[in-house]
Design a protein around this motif. Structure first.
Motif, PDB file in Angstrom:
ATOM      1  N   CYS A  10       0.815  -1.227   0.000  1.00 11.40           N
ATOM      2  CA  CYS A  10       0.000   0.000   0.000  1.00 11.40           C
ATOM      3  C   CYS A  10       0.842   1.267   0.000  1.00 11.40           C
ATOM      4  N   LEU A  11       2.052   1.211  -0.537  1.00 13.18           N
ATOM      5  CA  LEU A  11       2.912   2.392  -0.498  1.00 13.18           C
ATOM      6  C   LEU A  11       2.333   3.565  -1.295  1.00 13.18           C
ATOM      7  N   ASP A  12       1.686   3.297  -2.414  1.00 14.35           N
ATOM      8  CA  ASP A  12       1.134   4.421  -3.180  1.00 14.35           C
ATOM      9  C   ASP A  12       0.069   5.148  -2.370  1.00 14.35           C
ATOM     10  N   GLN A  13      -0.849   4.387  -1.776  1.00 17.61           N
ATOM     11  CA  GLN A  13      -1.898   5.019  -0.963  1.00 17.61           C
ATOM     12  C   GLN A  13      -1.305   5.803   0.199  1.00 17.61           C
ATOM     13  N   LEU A  14      -0.211   5.290   0.765  1.00 17.73           N
ATOM     14  CA  LEU A  14       0.390   5.932   1.932  1.00 17.73           C
ATOM     15  C   LEU A  14       1.294   7.089   1.544  1.00 17.73           C
ATOM     16  N   PHE A  15       2.277   6.830   0.678  1.00 18.41           N
ATOM     17  CA  PHE A  15       3.293   7.835   0.360  1.00 18.41           C
ATOM     18  C   PHE A  15       2.788   8.919  -0.583  1.00 18.41           C
ATOM     19  N   ASN A  16       1.978   8.544  -1.567  1.00 12.15           N
ATOM     20  CA  ASN A  16       1.557   9.513  -2.586  1.00 12.15           C
ATOM     21  C   ASN A  16       0.203  10.133  -2.322  1.00 12.15           C
ATOM     22  N   GLN A  17      -0.598   9.522  -1.461  1.00 16.96           N
ATOM     23  CA  GLN A  17      -1.915  10.082  -1.175  1.00 16.96           C
ATOM     24  C   GLN A  17      -1.980  10.626   0.257  1.00 16.96           C
ATOM     25  N   ALA A  18      -1.976   9.753   1.241  1.00 14.82           N
ATOM     26  CA  ALA A  18      -2.143  10.199   2.635  1.00 14.82           C
ATOM     27  C   ALA A  18      -1.096  11.233   3.035  1.00 14.82           C
ATOM     28  N   ALA A  19       0.167  10.996   2.681  1.00 16.39           N
ATOM     29  CA  ALA A  19       1.246  11.886   3.125  1.00 16.39           C
ATOM     30  C   ALA A  19       1.229  13.233   2.431  1.00 16.39           C
ATOM     31  N   LYS A  20       0.601  13.345   1.274  1.00 16.76           N
ATOM     32  CA  LYS A  20       0.729  14.559   0.457  1.00 16.76           C
ATOM     33  C   LYS A  20      -0.550  15.365   0.303  1.00 16.76           C
ATOM     34  N   MET A  21      -1.695  14.799   0.681  1.00 15.97           N
ATOM     35  CA  MET A  21      -2.958  15.479   0.386  1.00 15.97           C
ATOM     36  C   MET A  21      -3.089  16.827   1.083  1.00 15.97           C
ATOM     37  N   ARG A  22      -2.670  16.909   2.337  1.00 19.67           N
ATOM     38  CA  ARG A  22      -2.830  18.180   3.055  1.00 19.67           C
ATOM     39  C   ARG A  22      -1.986  19.271   2.400  1.00 19.67           C
ATOM     40  N   TYR A  23      -0.774  18.920   2.006  1.00 20.22           N
ATOM     41  CA  TYR A  23       0.108  19.878   1.329  1.00 20.22           C
ATOM     42  C   TYR A  23      -0.473  20.288  -0.017  1.00 20.22           C
ATOM     43  N   MET A  24      -0.947  19.317  -0.781  1.00 17.95           N
ATOM     44  CA  MET A  24      -1.414  19.607  -2.139  1.00 17.95           C
ATOM     45  C   MET A  24      -2.720  20.395  -2.154  1.00 17.95           C
ATOM     46  N   PHE A  25      -3.478  20.371  -1.047  1.00 26.00           N
ATOM     47  CA  PHE A  25      -4.698  21.168  -0.947  1.00 26.00           C
ATOM     48  C   PHE A  25      -4.473  22.448  -0.134  1.00 26.00           C
ATOM     49  N   ILE A  33      -5.821  14.907   7.120  1.00 24.93           N
ATOM     50  CA  ILE A  33      -5.787  13.448   7.008  1.00 24.93           C
ATOM     51  C   ILE A  33      -5.475  12.860   8.387  1.00 24.93           C
ATOM     52  N   PRO A  34      -6.454  12.899   9.306  1.00 23.12           N
ATOM     53  CA  PRO A  34      -6.217  12.402  10.675  1.00 23.12           C
ATOM     54  C   PRO A  34      -6.353  10.882  10.759  1.00 23.12           C
ATOM     55  N   MET A  35      -5.335  10.185  10.302  1.00 22.19           N
ATOM     56  CA  MET A  35      -5.377   8.722  10.329  1.00 22.19           C
ATOM     57  C   MET A  35      -4.136   8.168  11.009  1.00 22.19           C
ATOM     58  N   VAL A  36      -4.283   7.020  11.617  1.00 23.19           N
ATOM     59  CA  VAL A  36      -3.170   6.331  12.268  1.00 23.19           C
ATOM     60  C   VAL A  36      -3.009   4.970  11.609  1.00 23.19           C
ATOM     61  N   ARG A  40      -5.435  11.906  17.849  1.00 19.72           N
ATOM     62  CA  ARG A  40      -5.936  13.286  17.860  1.00 19.72           C
ATOM     63  C   ARG A  40      -5.241  14.180  16.841  1.00 19.72           C
ATOM     64  N   ASP A  41      -4.161  13.714  16.251  1.00 16.96           N
ATOM     65  CA  ASP A  41      -3.408  14.506  15.291  1.00 16.96           C
ATOM     66  C   ASP A  41      -4.163  14.609  13.975  1.00 16.96           C
ATOM     67  N   ASP A  42      -4.025  15.734  13.293  1.00 21.92           N
ATOM     68  CA  ASP A  42      -4.700  15.942  12.014  1.00 21.92           C
ATOM     69  C   ASP A  42      -3.857  15.507  10.820  1.00 21.92           C
ATOM     70  N   ASN A  43      -2.761  14.811  11.083  1.00 19.96           N
ATOM     71  CA  ASN A  43      -1.876  14.325  10.029  1.00 19.96           C
ATOM     72  C   ASN A  43      -1.730  12.813  10.147  1.00 19.96           C
ATOM     73  N   PRO A  44      -1.358  12.140   9.056  1.00 19.61           N
ATOM     74  CA  PRO A  44      -1.158  10.691   9.132  1.00 19.61           C
ATOM     75  C   PRO A  44       0.029  10.334  10.011  1.00 19.61           C
ATOM     76  N   VAL A  45      -0.179   9.348  10.881  1.00 21.93           N
ATOM     77  CA  VAL A  45       0.843   8.915  11.825  1.00 21.93           C
ATOM     78  C   VAL A  45       1.113   7.426  11.621  1.00 21.93           C
ATOM     79  N   ILE A  46       2.393   7.078  11.515  1.00 18.51           N
ATOM     80  CA  ILE A  46       2.817   5.680  11.494  1.00 18.51           C
ATOM     81  C   ILE A  46       3.203   5.316  12.920  1.00 18.51           C
ATOM     82  N   PHE A  47       2.533   4.324  13.474  1.00 20.04           N
ATOM     83  CA  PHE A  47       2.702   3.961  14.882  1.00 20.04           C
ATOM     84  C   PHE A  47       3.268   2.551  14.932  1.00 20.04           C
ATOM     85  N   LEU A  48       4.548   2.436  15.277  1.00 18.12           N
ATOM     86  CA  LEU A  48       5.277   1.181  15.175  1.00 18.12           C
ATOM     87  C   LEU A  48       5.455   0.538  16.551  1.00 18.12           C
TER      88      LEU A  48
END
Length: 324
Positions: free
Chosen positions: A90-105, A111-114, A163-171
């Motif tokens: 799912c790298l395209d969905q993560l790297f090219n969509q979730a990570a960039k949508m806030r910047y591109m808009f 994108i408040p997702m974990v 609670r963050d409004d940005n995508p978070v990778i939680f390892l």
């Protein structure tokens, strides 16, 4: 405060946030009645129902794609990828969509997702289920990355992530699920970008992440028997990365060892070492030492796997090397 395992601290965080905010929901493979591959979501399906704890097909691209769309539409999804090793699907969905949508808009989209993912070696799961891949995410602007080492941090950082409004990778390291520690009963959020000094010392600094924090503390006990007092710093999040705390420690101790379980080549340790060299070179009495796994897939053989994972003895030898 209550003594809880790392796993139950994560479960507490999810329960707190789902009770607090009806927009929070969980999705992933076997997260419903089964309670998650490692048990982190146990009991949540029974409490919140199928509408908010959703089992998905075995397709990581659909999980992250659905989470990204839901987050853009105003919900707060917490998705589980069963093993971080499957993240490539799912790298395209993560790297090219979730990570960039806030910047591109222009900041208008949130994108408040974990994305929660177990990682790490030590359970005999072999090369395709044992990797530590945090450096992949560190390299992508738009993603935040948390690596909690204790039950309290697991709960507090997950609350902040949700609670963050940005995508978070939680390892989450698989071998940490069973460790115990004092955890606040209330929903106490731990801010991202604030490292913690796990042990104070003046003879060298050890920066360690995730399970390697505990290995570093074990090494510190061994060194203390020889009157060598090391300072152990846990970044807790690697994006944002609290370099100020690390730099302050290096200026105090004049030596730095960086330890992580991921392969040494191109790891987070290289970034930390570079920034210390740029900002505090004159304070170093010896070259920075990086400790990581060898540049090889994780072995299935138990003896080889144990040799693959950096040990406390390796950290002890590195500190002695600094002082020689």
């Amino acid at each position: 405060m209550t003594t809880r395992t790392y796993l139950l601290a994560l479960n507490d965080a999810l329960r707190h946030e789902m009770e607090r905010d009806p927009d929070v929901f969980i999705l992933g493979e076997d997260v419903g009645q089964f309670g998650g591959c490692f048990g982190v979501t146990q009991g949540l399906f029974e409490q919140f129902g199928e509408a908010r704890v959703k089992d998905t097909p075995i397709t990581e691209s659909a999980i992250i794609g659905a989470a990204t769309g839901a987050a853009a539409a105003g919900l707060r999804p917490v998705c589980e990828i069963m093993f971080v090793d499957f993240i490539g699907v799912c790298l395209d969905q993560l790297f090219n969509q979730a990570a960039k949508m806030r910047y591109m808009f222009g900041g208008k989209a949130k994108i408040p997702m974990v994305l929660r993912a177990p990682q790490g070696a030590g359970i005999g799961a072999a090369a395709q289920h044992s990797q530590s891949l945090e450096a992949w995410f560190l390299h992508v602007p738009g993603l935040k990355v948390a690596m909690p080492a204790t039950p309290a941090d697991a709960k507090g950082l997950l609350i902040s992530a949700i609670r963050d409004d940005n995508p978070v990778i939680f390892l989450e390291h698989k071998l940490l699920y069973g460790i115990e520690g004092e955890v606040p009963d209330e929903a106490v959020a731990i801010p991202f970008g604030q490292a913690v000094v796990r042990r104070e010392g003046q003879d060298a600094t050890i920066v360690a992440t995730s399970k390697m924090v505990h290995t570093a503390l074990e090494a510190a006990e061994t060194l203390a028997a020889d009157d060598i007092q090391v300072e152990v710093v846990d970044p807790r999040t690697i994006s944002p990365l609290d370099m100020d705390t690390i730099i302050a420690s290096v200026k105090k101790t004049h030596g730095l060892v960086i330890a992580h379980e991921a392969v040494k080549t191109g790891g987070v340790g290289a970034e930390i070492a570079a920034q210390v060299a740029e900002r505090a070179f004159d304070y170093l009495d010896a070259p920075i030492v990086r400790i990581g796994a060898p540049f090889t897939p994780v072995p299935f053989s138990v003896p080889l796997e144990q040799a693959y994972i950096p040990s406390a003895a390796t950290i002890v030898d590195a500190v002695r090397q600094l002082r020689s």
